[in-house]
Design a protein around this motif. Sequence first.
Motif, PDB file in Angstrom:
ATOM      1  N   ILE A  15      26.789  -5.632   3.589  1.00  0.00           N
ATOM      2  CA  ILE A  15      27.584  -5.562   4.819  1.00  0.00           C
ATOM      3  C   ILE A  15      27.604  -6.920   5.539  1.00  0.00           C
ATOM      4  CG2 ILE A  15      25.662  -4.621   6.203  1.00  0.00           C
ATOM      5  CD1 ILE A  15      29.367  -3.684   6.648  1.00  0.00           C
ATOM      6  N   ALA A  16      26.518  -7.677   5.417  1.00  0.00           N
ATOM      7  CA  ALA A  16      26.445  -8.976   6.112  1.00  0.00           C
ATOM      8  C   ALA A  16      27.571  -9.896   5.631  1.00  0.00           C
ATOM      9  CB  ALA A  16      25.083  -9.611   5.860  1.00  0.00           C
ATOM     10  N   GLU A  17      27.855  -9.803   4.326  1.00  0.00           N
ATOM     11  CA  GLU A  17      28.917 -10.644   3.748  1.00  0.00           C
ATOM     12  C   GLU A  17      30.272 -10.307   4.410  1.00  0.00           C
ATOM     13  OE1 GLU A  17      30.628 -10.949  -0.623  1.00  0.00           O
ATOM     14  OE2 GLU A  17      28.440 -10.811  -0.609  1.00  0.00           O
ATOM     15  N   ILE A  18      30.493  -9.015   4.646  1.00  0.00           N
ATOM     16  CA  ILE A  18      31.748  -8.580   5.282  1.00  0.00           C
ATOM     17  C   ILE A  18      31.779  -9.008   6.750  1.00  0.00           C
ATOM     18  CG2 ILE A  18      32.956  -6.485   6.093  1.00  0.00           C
ATOM     19  CD1 ILE A  18      32.331  -5.280   3.314  1.00  0.00           C
ATOM     20  N   CYS A  19      30.642  -8.830   7.429  1.00  0.00           N
ATOM     21  CA  CYS A  19      30.589  -9.188   8.862  1.00  0.00           C
ATOM     22  C   CYS A  19      30.817 -10.680   9.078  1.00  0.00           C
ATOM     23  CB  CYS A  19      29.245  -8.764   9.454  1.00  0.00           C
ATOM     24  SG  CYS A  19      29.079  -6.980   9.542  1.00  0.00           S
ATOM     25  N   SER A  20      30.401 -11.494   8.114  1.00  0.00           N
ATOM     26  CA  SER A  20      30.561 -12.951   8.317  1.00  0.00           C
ATOM     27  C   SER A  20      31.849 -13.480   7.689  1.00  0.00           C
ATOM     28  CB  SER A  20      29.344 -13.694   7.754  1.00  0.00           C
ATOM     29  OG  SER A  20      29.258 -13.420   6.370  1.00  0.00           O
ATOM     30  N   ASN A  21      32.662 -12.587   7.147  1.00  0.00           N
ATOM     31  CA  ASN A  21      33.908 -13.037   6.509  1.00  0.00           C
ATOM     32  C   ASN A  21      35.002 -13.192   7.577  1.00  0.00           C
ATOM     33  OD1 ASN A  21      36.291 -13.312   5.110  1.00  0.00           O
ATOM     34  ND2 ASN A  21      35.792 -11.775   3.549  1.00  0.00           N
ATOM     35  N   PRO A  22      35.434 -14.422   7.866  1.00  0.00           N
ATOM     36  CA  PRO A  22      36.422 -14.634   8.942  1.00  0.00           C
ATOM     37  C   PRO A  22      37.793 -14.032   8.618  1.00  0.00           C
ATOM     38  CG  PRO A  22      35.971 -16.692   7.775  1.00  0.00           C
ATOM     39  CD  PRO A  22      35.033 -15.677   7.203  1.00  0.00           C
ATOM     40  N   GLU A  23      38.018 -13.716   7.331  1.00  0.00           N
ATOM     41  CA  GLU A  23      39.319 -13.126   6.947  1.00  0.00           C
ATOM     42  C   GLU A  23      39.397 -11.640   7.313  1.00  0.00           C
ATOM     43  OE1 GLU A  23      41.677 -15.003   5.716  1.00  0.00           O
ATOM     44  OE2 GLU A  23      40.283 -16.698   5.775  1.00  0.00           O
TER      45      GLU A  23
ATOM     46  N   TYR B   7      26.143   0.112   9.460  1.00  0.00           N
ATOM     47  CA  TYR B   7      27.230  -0.778   9.020  1.00  0.00           C
ATOM     48  C   TYR B   7      28.324  -0.880  10.087  1.00  0.00           C
ATOM     49  CZ  TYR B   7      25.299  -0.587   4.235  1.00  0.00           C
ATOM     50  OH  TYR B   7      24.494  -0.688   3.119  1.00  0.00           O
ATOM     51  N   VAL B   8      28.654   0.264  10.704  1.00  0.00           N
ATOM     52  CA  VAL B   8      29.701   0.246  11.747  1.00  0.00           C
ATOM     53  C   VAL B   8      29.220  -0.589  12.936  1.00  0.00           C
ATOM     54  CG1 VAL B   8      30.869   1.708  13.468  1.00  0.00           C
ATOM     55  CG2 VAL B   8      30.837   2.399  11.062  1.00  0.00           C
ATOM     56  N   LEU B   9      27.956  -0.404  13.334  1.00  0.00           N
ATOM     57  CA  LEU B   9      27.437  -1.182  14.465  1.00  0.00           C
ATOM     58  C   LEU B   9      27.397  -2.674  14.121  1.00  0.00           C
ATOM     59  CD1 LEU B   9      24.603   1.188  15.765  1.00  0.00           C
ATOM     60  CD2 LEU B   9      26.722   0.575  16.960  1.00  0.00           C
ATOM     61  N   ALA B  10      27.048  -2.984  12.888  1.00  0.00           N
ATOM     62  CA  ALA B  10      27.018  -4.405  12.468  1.00  0.00           C
ATOM     63  C   ALA B  10      28.423  -4.994  12.542  1.00  0.00           C
ATOM     64  CB  ALA B  10      26.455  -4.515  11.051  1.00  0.00           C
ATOM     65  N   ALA B  11      29.408  -4.220  12.081  1.00  0.00           N
ATOM     66  CA  ALA B  11      30.800  -4.718  12.108  1.00  0.00           C
ATOM     67  C   ALA B  11      31.261  -4.931  13.551  1.00  0.00           C
ATOM     68  CB  ALA B  11      31.714  -3.721  11.394  1.00  0.00           C
ATOM     69  N   LEU B  12      30.980  -3.967  14.432  1.00  0.00           N
ATOM     70  CA  LEU B  12      31.400  -4.089  15.841  1.00  0.00           C
ATOM     71  C   LEU B  12      30.713  -5.296  16.484  1.00  0.00           C
ATOM     72  CD1 LEU B  12      31.261  -0.307  16.884  1.00  0.00           C
ATOM     73  CD2 LEU B  12      33.337  -1.697  16.653  1.00  0.00           C
ATOM     74  N   ASN B  13      29.421  -5.454  16.201  1.00  0.00           N
ATOM     75  CA  ASN B  13      28.694  -6.585  16.783  1.00  0.00           C
ATOM     76  C   ASN B  13      29.185  -7.925  16.252  1.00  0.00           C
ATOM     77  OD1 ASN B  13      27.072  -5.225  18.616  1.00  0.00           O
ATOM     78  ND2 ASN B  13      25.620  -4.630  17.006  1.00  0.00           N
ATOM     79  N   ALA B  14      29.833  -7.878  15.083  1.00  0.00           N
ATOM     80  CA  ALA B  14      30.419  -9.119  14.529  1.00  0.00           C
ATOM     81  C   ALA B  14      31.856  -9.309  15.037  1.00  0.00           C
ATOM     82  CB  ALA B  14      30.383  -9.059  12.998  1.00  0.00           C
ATOM     83  N   GLY B  15      32.284  -8.421  15.943  1.00  0.00           N
ATOM     84  CA  GLY B  15      33.620  -8.582  16.545  1.00  0.00           C
ATOM     85  C   GLY B  15      34.748  -7.989  15.721  1.00  0.00           C
ATOM     86  N   LYS B  16      34.405  -7.143  14.734  1.00  0.00           N
ATOM     87  CA  LYS B  16      35.457  -6.502  13.915  1.00  0.00           C
ATOM     88  C   LYS B  16      35.783  -5.134  14.528  1.00  0.00           C
ATOM     89  CE  LYS B  16      34.244  -9.578  10.646  1.00  0.00           C
ATOM     90  NZ  LYS B  16      34.944 -10.874  10.606  1.00  0.00           N
ATOM     91  N   SER B  17      37.037  -4.808  14.591  1.00  0.00           N
ATOM     92  CA  SER B  17      37.405  -3.449  14.988  1.00  0.00           C
ATOM     93  C   SER B  17      37.089  -2.498  13.840  1.00  0.00           C
ATOM     94  CB  SER B  17      38.898  -3.371  15.331  1.00  0.00           C
ATOM     95  OG  SER B  17      39.116  -3.995  16.579  1.00  0.00           O
ATOM     96  N   VAL B  18      36.885  -1.226  14.165  1.00  0.00           N
ATOM     97  CA  VAL B  18      36.480  -0.264  13.136  1.00  0.00           C
ATOM     98  C   VAL B  18      37.427   0.934  13.144  1.00  0.00           C
ATOM     99  CG1 VAL B  18      34.678   1.420  12.504  1.00  0.00           C
ATOM    100  CG2 VAL B  18      34.040  -0.928  13.094  1.00  0.00           C
ATOM    101  N   VAL B  19      37.794   1.364  11.942  1.00  0.00           N
ATOM    102  CA  VAL B  19      38.549   2.606  11.747  1.00  0.00           C
ATOM    103  C   VAL B  19      37.666   3.487  10.866  1.00  0.00           C
ATOM    104  CG1 VAL B  19      40.594   3.637  10.683  1.00  0.00           C
ATOM    105  CG2 VAL B  19      40.805   1.466  11.929  1.00  0.00           C
ATOM    106  N   THR B  20      37.398   4.694  11.328  1.00  0.00           N
ATOM    107  CA  THR B  20      36.499   5.553  10.544  1.00  0.00           C
ATOM    108  C   THR B  20      37.087   6.948  10.331  1.00  0.00           C
ATOM    109  OG1 THR B  20      34.265   6.503  10.422  1.00  0.00           O
ATOM    110  CG2 THR B  20      35.160   6.229  12.619  1.00  0.00           C
ATOM    111  N   SER B  21      36.711   7.547   9.207  1.00  0.00           N
ATOM    112  CA  SER B  21      37.100   8.939   8.931  1.00  0.00           C
ATOM    113  C   SER B  21      35.871   9.838   9.043  1.00  0.00           C
ATOM    114  CB  SER B  21      37.666   9.048   7.508  1.00  0.00           C
ATOM    115  OG  SER B  21      36.696   8.587   6.579  1.00  0.00           O
ATOM    116  N   ASN B  22      34.777   9.270   9.580  1.00  0.00           N
ATOM    117  CA  ASN B  22      33.474   9.929   9.487  1.00  0.00           C
ATOM    118  C   ASN B  22      33.203  10.846  10.690  1.00  0.00           C
ATOM    119  OD1 ASN B  22      30.726  10.484   9.269  1.00  0.00           O
ATOM    120  ND2 ASN B  22      30.294   8.501   8.343  1.00  0.00           N
ATOM    121  N   LYS B  23      33.505  12.138  10.515  1.00  0.00           N
ATOM    122  CA  LYS B  23      33.352  13.071  11.642  1.00  0.00           C
ATOM    123  C   LYS B  23      31.905  13.287  12.033  1.00  0.00           C
ATOM    124  CE  LYS B  23      34.117  14.945   7.585  1.00  0.00           C
ATOM    125  NZ  LYS B  23      35.158  15.244   6.608  1.00  0.00           N
TER     126      LYS B  23
END
Length: 428
Positions: free
Chosen positions: A64-72, A89-105
């Motif tokens: 997940i770190a690789e995704i969080c640090s990917n500027p693309e 993983y979702v919290l890591a993405a949000l903290n890296a400034g990425k918006s999140v779309v989830t299907s996880n109820k």
Amino acid sequence: MKNIGIAILGLGVVGGGTYKILTEHREFYKKVHGLDIAVESVLEINKERALSLGIKENTVADNIAEICSNPEVDIVVEAMGGVEPAKSYVLAALNAGKSVVTSNKELFCKYSHELEKSAKKNNCGLFYEASCGGGIPVIRSLLDNLQGNKILSLTGIINGTTNYILTKMNNEGASYSHALNEAKKLGYAEADSTADVEGYDAVYKLSILASLSFHTKVPYTEIFREGITNIDTVDISYGKKLGYALKLLAIGKNTDSGIEVRVHPAFISSAHPLASVNDSYNAVYITGDCVEDVMLYGRGAGASPTGSAIVGDIIYCASHDKFNYSTFDNNECPDPATKFIKNFESAYYLRLNAVDKAGVLSKVTSTLSKHNISVAQVIQDNENKRDKTVSIILTTHVTKEKNIGKAVAEINSAEGLADVVTVLRVVD
Ligand code: HSE
């Protein structure tokens, strides 16, 4: 043209379906939305699965770190299911400034307060249309279009697997286990289908929908739950003769006495629009004080319908600079003034095995009457008599859940009277 980079976490039914939609519609989205949406990265333990979708090896991230640090990557799609590692993983993405779309109820139902707090802090979008009702746009309807209403109630068929199973049992007389296997093959069921058949999946979804509808957190722990594992095709057939269809219903009501939330199988009149919602289709029937009745209907599970909801969120996220969050104070607890009604009211269907002799039925009805239960109709099935024992089908007028529980326990503990083998609720 705006470039939008996507990372997909998990390439199972939903993640794989989303990947396919995004790649197959890329030119279309460029043309109609001015968005070039490219899948820049995926996280999937099963590399073969990724490659079989046509994903290049260098697009598969190691962690997940690789995704969080990917500027693309602008938006992370979480389609893994379950709480962990999805939540981290979702919290890591949000903290890296990425918006999140989830299907996880399950994740959203249990931790929406934490995820939303992090999204707000990082000025990111957090979208979850695909968490409830597959391809049905129910979340955005509640968040946007129906905001002018006080939502009074919602009744939904919000689990595709159980609706598929009950439809097969009803229409083809299929056995429960055969129908469940089919639902698994079609990709409707959760990784552990207990979540579907025991009603947990519908409980998570009802918690999300009721929270949005009633403007307070409705914790899943407050929701009464009963699954479909004990359903017998015999009862489906008797119900049919009485003019009912059997459905796993998710019911939410907001009344002056409090909020009532429950998930259980129930008979519903075959004249009700929800009765003709079959197979993996879902529907949510919402009553608002201004709009009156609205029914949203569509495929509730499967790769493409759920992928459709995810991609809708991606496009919404990519075309908005400011994001909306919950329409209520999204902390872990309900509003302190909220009361939850546990001893709800319903009509009931009972099937009894009884010895066919004088006085048995009158003892049954007098026990019911003792508990303030009024009988609506009684049918004795003489065609299938076995060893002097017959099935008696009995429906009641509306009574309290606890009254039925006490009456059934009393009937079943009386010697030589009759055994109540099935208790099902009947809803209007
Ligand atoms: N297992 C879920 C269902 C998938 O059957 O409805 C969609 O949330």
